[in-house]
Design a protein around this motif. Structure first.
Motif, PDB file in Angstrom:
ATOM      1  N   UNK A  28       0.798  -1.216   0.000  1.00  0.00           N
ATOM      2  CA  UNK A  28       0.000   0.000   0.000  1.00  0.00           C
ATOM      3  C   UNK A  28       0.837   1.274   0.000  1.00  0.00           C
ATOM      4  N   UNK A  29       2.128   1.171  -0.273  1.00  0.00           N
ATOM      5  CA  UNK A  29       2.997   2.349  -0.167  1.00  0.00           C
ATOM      6  C   UNK A  29       2.497   3.499  -1.017  1.00  0.00           C
ATOM      7  N   UNK A  30       2.151   3.228  -2.273  1.00  0.00           N
ATOM      8  CA  UNK A  30       1.806   4.309  -3.191  1.00  0.00           C
ATOM      9  C   UNK A  30       0.530   5.027  -2.781  1.00  0.00           C
ATOM     10  N   UNK A  31      -0.257   4.422  -1.931  1.00  0.00           N
ATOM     11  CA  UNK A  31      -1.506   5.028  -1.498  1.00  0.00           C
ATOM     12  C   UNK A  31      -1.376   5.724  -0.143  1.00  0.00           C
ATOM     13  N   UNK A  32      -0.206   5.651   0.436  1.00  0.00           N
ATOM     14  CA  UNK A  32      -0.014   6.146   1.797  1.00  0.00           C
ATOM     15  C   UNK A  32       0.662   7.500   1.823  1.00  0.00           C
ATOM     16  N   UNK A  33       0.139   8.377   2.669  1.00  0.00           N
ATOM     17  CA  UNK A  33       0.866   9.595   2.982  1.00  0.00           C
ATOM     18  C   UNK A  33       2.085   9.213   3.811  1.00  0.00           C
ATOM     19  N   UNK A  34       3.178   9.932   3.586  1.00  0.00           N
ATOM     20  CA  UNK A  34       4.420   9.666   4.296  1.00  0.00           C
ATOM     21  C   UNK A  34       4.861  10.930   5.020  1.00  0.00           C
ATOM     22  N   UNK A  35       5.723  10.757   5.985  1.00  0.00           N
ATOM     23  CA  UNK A  35       6.202  11.920   6.723  1.00  0.00           C
ATOM     24  C   UNK A  35       7.581  11.659   7.301  1.00  0.00           C
ATOM     25  N   UNK A  36       8.241  12.743   7.600  1.00  0.00           N
ATOM     26  CA  UNK A  36       9.493  12.705   8.357  1.00  0.00           C
ATOM     27  C   UNK A  36       9.264  13.429   9.687  1.00  0.00           C
ATOM     28  N   UNK A  37       9.720  12.802  10.742  1.00  0.00           N
ATOM     29  CA  UNK A  37       9.712  13.390  12.077  1.00  0.00           C
ATOM     30  C   UNK A  37      11.153  13.387  12.594  1.00  0.00           C
ATOM     31  N   UNK A  38      11.380  14.126  13.660  1.00  0.00           N
ATOM     32  CA  UNK A  38      12.698  14.087  14.291  1.00  0.00           C
ATOM     33  C   UNK A  38      12.547  14.219  15.800  1.00  0.00           C
ATOM     34  N   UNK A  39      13.529  13.668  16.484  1.00  0.00           N
ATOM     35  CA  UNK A  39      13.514  13.697  17.942  1.00  0.00           C
ATOM     36  C   UNK A  39      14.912  13.990  18.459  1.00  0.00           C
ATOM     37  N   UNK A  40      15.038  15.110  19.130  1.00  0.00           N
ATOM     38  CA  UNK A  40      16.302  15.479  19.763  1.00  0.00           C
ATOM     39  C   UNK A  40      16.330  14.897  21.177  1.00  0.00           C
ATOM     40  N   UNK A  41      17.508  14.727  21.752  1.00  0.00           N
ATOM     41  CA  UNK A  41      17.603  14.155  23.106  1.00  0.00           C
ATOM     42  C   UNK A  41      16.776  14.935  24.108  1.00  0.00           C
ATOM     43  N   UNK A  42      15.967  14.220  24.863  1.00  0.00           N
ATOM     44  CA  UNK A  42      15.165  14.839  25.899  1.00  0.00           C
ATOM     45  C   UNK A  42      13.952  15.601  25.402  1.00  0.00           C
ATOM     46  N   UNK A  43      13.677  15.514  24.110  1.00  0.00           N
ATOM     47  CA  UNK A  43      12.539  16.248  23.541  1.00  0.00           C
ATOM     48  C   UNK A  43      11.551  15.289  22.888  1.00  0.00           C
ATOM     49  N   UNK A  44      10.373  15.825  22.582  1.00  0.00           N
ATOM     50  CA  UNK A  44       9.352  15.015  21.928  1.00  0.00           C
ATOM     51  C   UNK A  44       9.683  14.836  20.441  1.00  0.00           C
ATOM     52  N   UNK A  45       9.036  13.856  19.848  1.00  0.00           N
ATOM     53  CA  UNK A  45       9.189  13.628  18.423  1.00  0.00           C
ATOM     54  C   UNK A  45       8.323  14.642  17.674  1.00  0.00           C
ATOM     55  N   UNK A  46       8.952  15.410  16.806  1.00  0.00           N
ATOM     56  CA  UNK A  46       8.273  16.500  16.116  1.00  0.00           C
ATOM     57  C   UNK A  46       8.157  16.271  14.619  1.00  0.00           C
ATOM     58  N   UNK A  47       7.068  16.752  14.069  1.00  0.00           N
ATOM     59  CA  UNK A  47       6.841  16.707  12.628  1.00  0.00           C
ATOM     60  C   UNK A  47       7.861  17.578  11.900  1.00  0.00           C
ATOM     61  N   UNK A  48       8.388  17.085  10.790  1.00  0.00           N
ATOM     62  CA  UNK A  48       9.319  17.850   9.959  1.00  0.00           C
ATOM     63  C   UNK A  48       8.702  18.127   8.588  1.00  0.00           C
ATOM     64  N   UNK A  49       8.244  17.068   7.919  1.00  0.00           N
ATOM     65  CA  UNK A  49       7.697  17.232   6.564  1.00  0.00           C
ATOM     66  C   UNK A  49       6.746  16.095   6.269  1.00  0.00           C
ATOM     67  N   UNK A  50       5.738  16.389   5.454  1.00  0.00           N
ATOM     68  CA  UNK A  50       4.804  15.377   5.026  1.00  0.00           C
ATOM     69  C   UNK A  50       4.654  15.410   3.521  1.00  0.00           C
TER      70      UNK A  50
END
Length: 123
Positions: A28-50
């Motif tokens: 189902x890859x071609x039908x799925x939205x994808x995203x990049x997140x990032x997480x710095x030490x001691x911080x929450x995982x944050x959205x970067x790009x979709x």
């Protein structure tokens, strides 16, 4: 089911560039939205790009104009080109896949995750 594997992480000096790649397996890859997140030490995982299945993109304000997401549905890959990197971009970067073509900016929007790849930007 979608399995994701990131690559391309490493160390770079401030002002430099780095390109991350995410390779997916699953029907189902071609039908799925994808995203990049990032997480710095001691911080929450944050959205970067979709990026939607058709290639429509959206970005966090902190990376807009510096980062570019792209995808190749035939190759089942999603890339993140990162330019003008800053020390505050240092984090573990994760690729994520949604179940369908809707992908929001929250971790809970994405049930499938890669293992992450470390990006370190030195000043």
């Amino acid at each position: 089911q979608v399995t994701l594997v990131e690559s391309g992480g490493g160390s770079v000096q401030a002002g430099g560039s780095r390109r991350l790649s995410c390779t997916a397996s699953g029907r189902s890859f071609s039908l799925s939205a994808m995203a990049w997140f990032r997480q710095a030490p001691g911080k929450e995982r944050d959205f970067v790009a979709g990026i939607s299945w058709s290639g429509r993109t959206n970005y966090a304000d902190s990376v807009k104009g510096r980062f570019t997401a792209s995808r190749d549905n035939a190759k089942k890959t999603v890339d993140l080109q990162m330019n003008s990197l800053k020390p505050e971009d240092t984090a573990v970067y994760y690729c994520a896949a949604a179940r369908g073509d809707f992908g929001g900016r929250f971790v809970t929007d994405y049930p499938y995750w890669g293992q992450g790849t470390q990006v370190t930007v030195s000043s």
